[in-house]
Design a protein around this motif. Structure first.
Motif, PDB file in Angstrom:
ATOM      1  N   GLY A  12       0.868  -1.187   0.000  1.00 26.06           N
ATOM      2  CA  GLY A  12       0.000   0.000   0.000  1.00 26.06           C
ATOM      3  C   GLY A  12       0.894   1.223   0.000  1.00 26.06           C
ATOM      4  N   TYR A  13       0.353   2.316   0.545  1.00 22.75           N
ATOM      5  CA  TYR A  13       1.116   3.565   0.611  1.00 22.75           C
ATOM      6  C   TYR A  13       2.447   3.348   1.317  1.00 22.75           C
ATOM      7  CZ  TYR A  13      -2.625   6.501  -1.080  1.00 22.75           C
ATOM      8  OH  TYR A  13      -3.554   7.097  -1.873  1.00 22.75           O
ATOM      9  N   GLY A  14       2.389   2.733   2.506  1.00 24.43           N
ATOM     10  CA  GLY A  14       3.590   2.572   3.317  1.00 24.43           C
ATOM     11  C   GLY A  14       4.588   1.636   2.663  1.00 24.43           C
ATOM     12  N   ASN A  37       2.481  -8.848  -1.497  1.00 29.86           N
ATOM     13  CA  ASN A  37       1.140  -8.243  -1.458  1.00 29.86           C
ATOM     14  C   ASN A  37       0.114  -9.256  -1.953  1.00 29.86           C
ATOM     15  OD1 ASN A  37      -0.214  -5.572  -0.932  1.00 29.86           O
ATOM     16  ND2 ASN A  37      -0.980  -5.940  -2.988  1.00 29.86           N
ATOM     17  N   LYS A  38      -1.090  -9.137  -1.385  1.00 24.87           N
ATOM     18  CA  LYS A  38      -2.212 -10.006  -1.724  1.00 24.87           C
ATOM     19  C   LYS A  38      -2.494 -10.069  -3.220  1.00 24.87           C
ATOM     20  CE  LYS A  38      -5.725 -10.022   1.694  1.00 24.87           C
ATOM     21  NZ  LYS A  38      -6.830  -9.371   2.331  1.00 24.87           N
ATOM     22  N   SER A  45      -5.778   3.728  -2.097  1.00 23.93           N
ATOM     23  CA  SER A  45      -6.863   3.637  -1.103  1.00 23.93           C
ATOM     24  C   SER A  45      -7.629   4.946  -0.956  1.00 23.93           C
ATOM     25  CB  SER A  45      -6.316   3.289   0.279  1.00 23.93           C
ATOM     26  OG  SER A  45      -5.467   2.204   0.221  1.00 23.93           O
ATOM     27  N   VAL A  81      -0.374 -12.983   3.292  1.00 22.05           N
ATOM     28  CA  VAL A  81       0.343 -13.330   4.526  1.00 22.05           C
ATOM     29  C   VAL A  81      -0.654 -13.963   5.494  1.00 22.05           C
ATOM     30  CG1 VAL A  81       1.659 -12.393   6.463  1.00 22.05           C
ATOM     31  CG2 VAL A  81       1.883 -11.362   4.185  1.00 22.05           C
ATOM     32  N   GLY A 109      -1.826  -2.332   6.459  1.00 21.98           N
ATOM     33  CA  GLY A 109      -2.987  -1.463   6.298  1.00 21.98           C
ATOM     34  C   GLY A 109      -4.132  -1.710   7.252  1.00 21.98           C
ATOM     35  N   PHE A 165     -14.741  11.725   7.169  1.00 21.69           N
ATOM     36  CA  PHE A 165     -13.990  11.940   5.933  1.00 21.69           C
ATOM     37  C   PHE A 165     -14.431  10.993   4.795  1.00 21.69           C
ATOM     38  CE2 PHE A 165     -10.403  11.945   3.217  1.00 21.69           C
ATOM     39  CZ  PHE A 165      -9.766  13.148   3.425  1.00 21.69           C
ATOM     40  N   ASN A 262      -5.428  -3.969  10.354  1.00 23.33           N
ATOM     41  CA  ASN A 262      -5.733  -5.253   9.704  1.00 23.33           C
ATOM     42  C   ASN A 262      -5.983  -6.352  10.759  1.00 23.33           C
ATOM     43  OD1 ASN A 262      -5.373  -7.735   8.274  1.00 23.33           O
ATOM     44  ND2 ASN A 262      -4.220  -6.636   6.710  1.00 23.33           N
ATOM     45  N   ASP A 296      -1.384   2.331   8.619  1.00 19.67           N
ATOM     46  CA  ASP A 296      -2.564   2.082   9.443  1.00 19.67           C
ATOM     47  C   ASP A 296      -2.373   0.916  10.401  1.00 19.67           C
ATOM     48  OD1 ASP A 296      -3.604   4.087   7.926  1.00 19.67           O
ATOM     49  OD2 ASP A 296      -5.261   2.929   7.083  1.00 19.67           O
ATOM     50  N   THR A 311      -3.823   7.670   8.389  1.00 22.67           N
ATOM     51  CA  THR A 311      -3.984   8.397   7.119  1.00 22.67           C
ATOM     52  C   THR A 311      -2.816   8.095   6.185  1.00 22.67           C
ATOM     53  OG1 THR A 311      -2.755  10.360   7.814  1.00 22.67           O
ATOM     54  CG2 THR A 311      -5.110  10.361   8.301  1.00 22.67           C
ATOM     55  N   ALA A 312      -3.069   8.351   4.913  1.00 20.85           N
ATOM     56  CA  ALA A 312      -2.020   8.162   3.910  1.00 20.85           C
ATOM     57  C   ALA A 312      -0.864   9.122   4.180  1.00 20.85           C
ATOM     58  CB  ALA A 312      -2.598   8.412   2.521  1.00 20.85           C
ATOM     59  N   GLN A 313      -1.215  10.313   4.640  1.00 19.82           N
ATOM     60  CA  GLN A 313      -0.194  11.317   4.922  1.00 19.82           C
ATOM     61  C   GLN A 313       0.804  10.796   5.963  1.00 19.82           C
ATOM     62  OE1 GLN A 313      -0.075  16.015   6.231  1.00 19.82           O
ATOM     63  NE2 GLN A 313      -2.026  15.027   6.073  1.00 19.82           N
ATOM     64  N   LYS A 372      -6.911  19.110  -3.891  1.00 22.76           N
ATOM     65  CA  LYS A 372      -6.995  17.654  -3.713  1.00 22.76           C
ATOM     66  C   LYS A 372      -6.275  16.946  -4.868  1.00 22.76           C
ATOM     67  CE  LYS A 372      -8.866  13.981  -1.695  1.00 22.76           C
ATOM     68  NZ  LYS A 372      -8.668  13.623  -0.289  1.00 22.76           N
TER      69      LYS A 372
HETATM   70  P1  FAD Z   1      -2.821   0.349   2.603  1.00 20.03           P
HETATM   71  O1  FAD Z   1      -2.576   1.464   1.663  1.00 20.03           O
HETATM   72  O2  FAD Z   1      -4.209  -0.040   2.922  1.00 20.03           O
HETATM   73  O3  FAD Z   1      -2.012  -0.926   2.073  1.00 20.03           O
HETATM   74  C1  FAD Z   1      -2.058  -2.176   2.683  1.00 20.03           C
HETATM   75  C2  FAD Z   1      -1.679  -3.210   1.654  1.00 20.03           C
HETATM   76  O4  FAD Z   1      -1.555  -4.485   2.307  1.00 20.03           O
HETATM   77  C3  FAD Z   1      -2.733  -3.404   0.568  1.00 20.03           C
HETATM   78  O5  FAD Z   1      -2.107  -3.434  -0.707  1.00 20.03           O
HETATM   79  C4  FAD Z   1      -3.367  -4.762   0.881  1.00 20.03           C
HETATM   80  O6  FAD Z   1      -3.832  -5.457  -0.260  1.00 20.03           O
HETATM   81  C5  FAD Z   1      -2.181  -5.481   1.513  1.00 20.03           C
HETATM   82  N1  FAD Z   1      -2.580  -6.562   2.400  1.00 20.03           N
HETATM   83  C6  FAD Z   1      -3.504  -6.546   3.377  1.00 20.03           C
HETATM   84  N2  FAD Z   1      -3.567  -7.737   4.002  1.00 20.03           N
HETATM   85  C7  FAD Z   1      -2.653  -8.526   3.400  1.00 20.03           C
HETATM   86  C8  FAD Z   1      -2.224  -9.853   3.602  1.00 20.03           C
HETATM   87  N3  FAD Z   1      -2.747 -10.642   4.566  1.00 20.03           N
HETATM   88  N4  FAD Z   1      -1.256 -10.348   2.807  1.00 20.03           N
HETATM   89  C9  FAD Z   1      -0.686  -9.581   1.827  1.00 20.03           C
HETATM   90  N5  FAD Z   1      -1.050  -8.325   1.590  1.00 20.03           N
HETATM   91  C10 FAD Z   1      -2.022  -7.789   2.375  1.00 20.03           C
HETATM   92  N6  FAD Z   1      -5.690   9.379   3.985  1.00 20.03           N
HETATM   93  C11 FAD Z   1      -5.213  10.621   3.743  1.00 20.03           C
HETATM   94  O7  FAD Z   1      -4.154  10.981   4.287  1.00 20.03           O
HETATM   95  N7  FAD Z   1      -5.866  11.489   2.920  1.00 20.03           N
HETATM   96  C12 FAD Z   1      -7.007  11.150   2.278  1.00 20.03           C
HETATM   97  O8  FAD Z   1      -7.562  11.954   1.532  1.00 20.03           O
HETATM   98  C13 FAD Z   1      -7.552   9.864   2.504  1.00 20.03           C
HETATM   99  N8  FAD Z   1      -8.679   9.475   1.877  1.00 20.03           N
HETATM  100  C14 FAD Z   1      -9.153   8.211   2.060  1.00 20.03           C
HETATM  101  C15 FAD Z   1     -10.301   7.817   1.365  1.00 20.03           C
HETATM  102  C16 FAD Z   1     -10.798   6.534   1.511  1.00 20.03           C
HETATM  103  C17 FAD Z   1     -12.027   6.122   0.754  1.00 20.03           C
HETATM  104  C18 FAD Z   1     -10.133   5.610   2.369  1.00 20.03           C
HETATM  105  C19 FAD Z   1     -10.639   4.201   2.509  1.00 20.03           C
HETATM  106  C20 FAD Z   1      -8.994   5.988   3.066  1.00 20.03           C
HETATM  107  C21 FAD Z   1      -8.499   7.295   2.926  1.00 20.03           C
HETATM  108  N9  FAD Z   1      -7.332   7.706   3.591  1.00 20.03           N
HETATM  109  C22 FAD Z   1      -6.843   8.978   3.385  1.00 20.03           C
HETATM  110  C23 FAD Z   1      -6.598   6.775   4.466  1.00 20.03           C
HETATM  111  C24 FAD Z   1      -5.479   6.076   3.687  1.00 20.03           C
HETATM  112  O9  FAD Z   1      -5.984   5.458   2.532  1.00 20.03           O
HETATM  113  C25 FAD Z   1      -4.775   5.039   4.548  1.00 20.03           C
HETATM  114  O10 FAD Z   1      -4.381   5.649   5.749  1.00 20.03           O
HETATM  115  C26 FAD Z   1      -3.550   4.475   3.822  1.00 20.03           C
HETATM  116  O11 FAD Z   1      -3.981   3.701   2.717  1.00 20.03           O
HETATM  117  C27 FAD Z   1      -2.703   3.611   4.768  1.00 20.03           C
HETATM  118  O12 FAD Z   1      -1.612   3.091   4.067  1.00 20.03           O
HETATM  119  P2  FAD Z   1      -1.020   1.659   4.445  1.00 20.03           P
HETATM  120  O13 FAD Z   1       0.199   1.460   3.636  1.00 20.03           O
HETATM  121  O14 FAD Z   1      -0.923   1.538   5.925  1.00 20.03           O
HETATM  122  O15 FAD Z   1      -2.143   0.631   4.018  1.00 20.03           O
END
Ligand code: FAD
Length: 401
Positions: A12-14, A37-38, A45, A81, A109, A165, A262, A296, A311-313, A372
């Motif tokens: 994901g983002y991270g 990744n899955k 996201s 995973v 995530g 949000f 998660n 997250d 958050t993504a930020q 945005k």
């Molecule tokens: P994610 O980006 O969710 O990535 C997690 C990854 O892990 C995914 O690719 C998933 O498929 C993978 N995964 C999960 N489980 C497994 C597993 N068991 N095995 C292998 N892979 C797996 N934040 C902002 O800052 N600004 C915004 O405007 C904003 N808007 C948003 C709008 C929506 C509709 C949503 C849902 C969220 C929004 N967010 C926003 C929040 C932001 O999307 C999340 O905080 C961000 O995606 C977190 O990043 P991450 O890398 O932790 O997780």
């Protein structure tokens, strides 16, 4: 000496931006990096609500991961995973594969929090992944098609739980999508309803009053029914029971009322707090060697009492530090502490307007919508440089796909 193995869980983002950092800074042959990744695509996201309403093309939201990796320093492995043995330093995948690591990043995530409200887990549609939001859109299309046959009004009653949000962004997309769908299916627009159900007394909790007022006026102008101070008691495939005694006939409840870490994290035998893994100032999981966690999935404290929001930020800023900290770990160099810099928040209400605050400045309307887009473009720039921005701009939504 054996080449150290770095394994990243979740693209994901991270996870992806950490991979980018490792690609940039690792010397050739310094470490073997595996990104797991899955799916073989990365979904953006922050734009999943658009997939839910069908207002963006799939290829704008879901990007093929191998295409995003610039060098052969990162090996991508598609897999889900299932568990991690921190003693043996092994990751277990659903395929039966076991992946060894010396350094691990957990960036798996979020999941959707449904607070054990009866019927929500089984019947509500979740804004959680590309697949789950694609399921929302396919369901909406089916409701339009079925309405042509049975004229059941509950098919065109679209309820969104949560006016924070994500809920507001989802409603904004529905406002744009429904008139087009009505035209496509030759159904009068007056037959559709959008209902927002929020437990708090106000929409957009935590936003400024100006943003709340702008959004409320915009929703009213677009006939969105706002139910604040209203809790959902239970839901079935055909109705939503509210705490004021009302039962809403609706075949679509879109759940945007909360996220948590998660669910898999709870299986990992690590300390968990509020569904997330507590990390130290260097983004390392407390009590296990060479394991990092960001995004997250991580509970990262802003101060003594408050955690940073999911958050993504936050995930992006953590990723920018996490890559170098993982490299510093393997080189035996000092790690740097994570410092979060909040730049602002902008919630889109469809494509044309948005509300929020950027660098302390309150913004709303079309200027906020432009901001945005700038924020989204900045992410693409971090991910794939200017060429990715151009590629994404050229992708046009084909109607009703
Ligand atoms: P994610 O980006 O969710 O990535 C997690 C990854 O892990 C995914 O690719 C998933 O498929 C993978 N995964 C999960 N489980 C497994 C597993 N068991 N095995 C292998 N892979 C797996 N934040 C902002 O800052 N600004 C915004 O405007 C904003 N808007 C948003 C709008 C929506 C509709 C949503 C849902 C969220 C929004 N967010 C926003 C929040 C932001 O999307 C999340 O905080 C961000 O995606 C977190 O990043 P991450 O890398 O932790 O997780």
């Amino acid at each position: 000496m054996k080449t150290p193995k770095i394994v990243i869980l979740g693209a994901g983002y991270g996870g992806l931006i950490t991979s980018r950092q490792l690609e940039k800074s690792l010397s050739d042959g310094e470490a073997e990096v595996t990104l797991i990744n899955k799916h073989d695509y990365h979904y953006i996201s922050t734009q999943l609500h658009k997939t839910g309403a069908g207002t963006a093309s799939d290829d704008k939201i879901a990007l093929h991961i191998p295409n995003l990796l610039k060098t052969n320093k990162i090996h991508f492995k598609k897999g889900t995973v299932q568990n991690v043995d921190f003693g043996k330093k092994k990751v277990y995948l659903d395929s039966g594969d076991k992946i060894e690591y010396d350094y691990l990043l957990i960036s798996l995530g979020f999941d959707v929090a449904t607070f054990d409200i009866p019927g929500v887990e089984e019947n509500a549609f979740k804004i959680k992944s590309f697949q789950s939001t694609k399921a929302i859109y396919n369901h909406i299309l089916r409701q339009f098609a079925a309405y042509k046959i049975d004229s059941d009004p509950s098919r065109l009653t679209f309820a969104v739980a949560g006016a924070g949000f994500t809920g507001i962004e989802m409603v904004g997309e529905l406002i744009e999508a429904l008139p087009n769908l009505c035209r496509a299916y030759d159904i009068p627009f007056s037959k559709t309803r959008i209902i927002t159900i929020e437990a708090c007394p106000t929409i957009l909790p935590g936003f400024d009053q100006e943003a709340i007022d702008f959004t409320t006026t915009y929703f009213k102008k677009n006939n969105v029914e706002l139910m604040t101070s209203t809790k959902i008691r239970k839901c079935s495939p055909t109705s939503i029971d509210l705490d004021n005694g009302e039962v809403l006939p609706s075949k679509t409840l879109i759940w945007a009322a909360g996220v948590r870490g998660n669910f898999l994290l709870e299986k990992l035998n690590l300390p968990i707090s509020r569904g997330r893994i507590p990390v130290d100032e260097f983004l390392r999981v407390k009590g296990v060697e060479n394991v990092f966690c960001i995004g997250d999935a991580a509970l990262c404290m802003k101060d003594e009492k408050n955690a940073l929001p999911p958050t993504a930020q936050v995930a992006l800023q953590q990723a920018v530090l996490c890559g170098p900290n993982m490299i510093a770990s393997l080189r035996g160099e000092p790690l740097k502490p994570f410092m979060y810099h909040h730049k602002g928040t902008v919630a889109s209400i469809g494509n044309k307007v948005a509300v929020g605050k950027v660098f302390g400045l309150k913004i709303s309307g079309s200027f906020a919508a432009l901001m945005k887009q700038v924020i989204e473009a900045r992410y693409l720039l971090m991910l794939g440089g200017p060429s990715l921005i151009i590629k994404q701009l050229l992708k046009i939504k084909k109607p009703y796909t």
